[in-house]
Design an enzyme around this catalytic site. Structure first.
Site, PDB file in Angstrom:
ATOM      1  N   HIS A   1      -6.320  -1.254  28.146  1.00  0.00           N
ATOM      2  CA  HIS A   1      -5.960  -2.590  27.666  1.00  0.00           C
ATOM      3  C   HIS A   1      -6.279  -3.681  28.679  1.00  0.00           C
ATOM      4  O   HIS A   1      -5.702  -4.765  28.638  1.00  0.00           O
ATOM      5  CB  HIS A   1      -4.469  -2.629  27.299  1.00  0.00           C
TER       6      HIS A   1
ATOM      7  N   CYS B   1     -10.726 -23.864  32.138  1.00  0.00           N
ATOM      8  CA  CYS B   1     -11.708 -22.968  32.745  1.00  0.00           C
ATOM      9  C   CYS B   1     -12.665 -23.790  33.598  1.00  0.00           C
ATOM     10  O   CYS B   1     -13.210 -24.802  33.124  1.00  0.00           O
ATOM     11  CB  CYS B   1     -12.477 -22.225  31.654  1.00  0.00           C
TER      12      CYS B   1
END
Length: 335
Positions: free
Chosen positions: A138, A185
């Protein structure tokens, strides 16, 4: 030692093993997700920066707090819920446990084919096991990237922005802001920066599927399933992919795996009931590995290192396969 336990120790000293791991990091001080008291069970949507519709969605399905459908619209619930986890990972607050180092011993002895970990904390990588032997099903908190453009960001810089921009719903950090602000970002400018963990609704890492093709059904004689509820697909299917006759050991506080075909009344499926550290210490003692395990004591979390100290009150771990059987632990703390 009973015949079942003798068989188990034989395969761990002579053969190869897979491991499927999920809840081993709880004893390091990290909450799990699905157990009572875990992250989903204690989720309080009213504390998160979200619309009334988003909060109702999280009440109905707590896993939606880490879903792609929510994150792409609103990144605050993810960051606010995981703020302590993000900062602790960036600051390397937690250390690997006794159970992590049991897996490291399997690697040292060249009997570990692969560790498939559902843990996202990255503690498996602290132990010195070759990263090629570890598959993070994950994803991992140890890397940061943008969900939109996939550019990476330095984890230290990201940690500083989380500390400065994200409110503390746990009321621990007095310097946290009262309201959350977005984290852009550096590459694309969108608000998609987060740890490189897999959100619900997103694809698993390509490496997971590549390793499955390489490893299964394979020639391993034993698969160890530790600390996982075996509720999350496709990782919960790994124990079913081994060749017929492969021994399968489940280490857990509760008996799990019936839904995916494990049969503890059979000759090949075994259940060890207890906390992971209790069980793996007992198994290390049965294997004669406890002295080697002690060499890693200084690198373990403090509470787990105490398990290896002489003079601790003995504790027993319950093992079962068809009928129950027992190992005695010489050095396990009483609780």
């Amino acid at each position: 030692i009973t015949p079942h336990a003798s068989l188990l120790t034989h395969y761990l000293t002579h053969s190869l093993a897979h491991s499927l791991i999920a809840g081993m990091s709880v004893s390091a001080g990290l909450a799990d997700f699905r157990s009572p008291g875990g992250m989903y069970n204690t989720l309080q949507p009213e504390l998160l920066t979200a619309t009334s519709e988003e909060r109702q969605m999280m009440r109905h399905d707590p896993t939606s707090v880490v879903s792609w459908s929510l994150f792409r619209e609103n990144q605050f619930p993810y960051h606010e819920l995981r703020r302590p986890f993000i900062l602790g990972t960036a600051e390397k607050t937690w250390k690997a446990t006794l159970s992590h180092y049991f897996v490291k011993l399997c690697y040292d002895k060249n009997i570990l084919t692969r560790l498939y970990t559902q843990n996202i904390d990255g503690l498996d990588y602290q132990c010195g096991t070759d990263s090629a032997k570890i598959t993070s099903v994950h994803g991992t908190m140890g890397k940061v990237e943008c969900e939109f453009c996939h550019s990476e960001m330095d984890i230290g810089e990201y940690g500083k922005m989380v500390k400065a921009n994200i409110k503390d719903i746990y009321n621990v950090d007095q310097e946290a802001p009262a309201e959350s602000k977005n984290i852009p970002c550096p590459t694309c400018g969108l608000h998609g920066v987060k740890p490189a963990t897999v959100l619900f609704g997103r694809s698993l890492p390509a490496d997971f599927f590549k390793c499955i093709e390489e490893d299964f059904p394979g020639e391993v004689d034993l698969i160890i399933v530790a600390g996982t509820s075996l509720q999350v697909s496709p990782a919960n299917q790994l124990p079913t992919m081994v060749k017929p006759g492969t021994y399968r050991l489940v280490v857990n506080r509760d008996k799990v795996g019936g839904e995916v075909g494990l049969d503890f009344g059979s000759q090949t499926d075994m259940f060890a009931q207890g906390n992971c550290d209790d069980v793996f210490l007992a198994l290390a003692q049965a294997l004669g590995w406890d002295e080697e395990l002690k060499t890693y004591k200084g690198r373990m979390s403090a509470s787990r290192a105490r398990y290896l100290s002489p003079g601790r009150k003995p504790r027993q771990s319950r093992w079962g396969s068809g009928s129950r059987f027992w190992f005695a632990n010489r050095y396990v703390c009483s609780r």
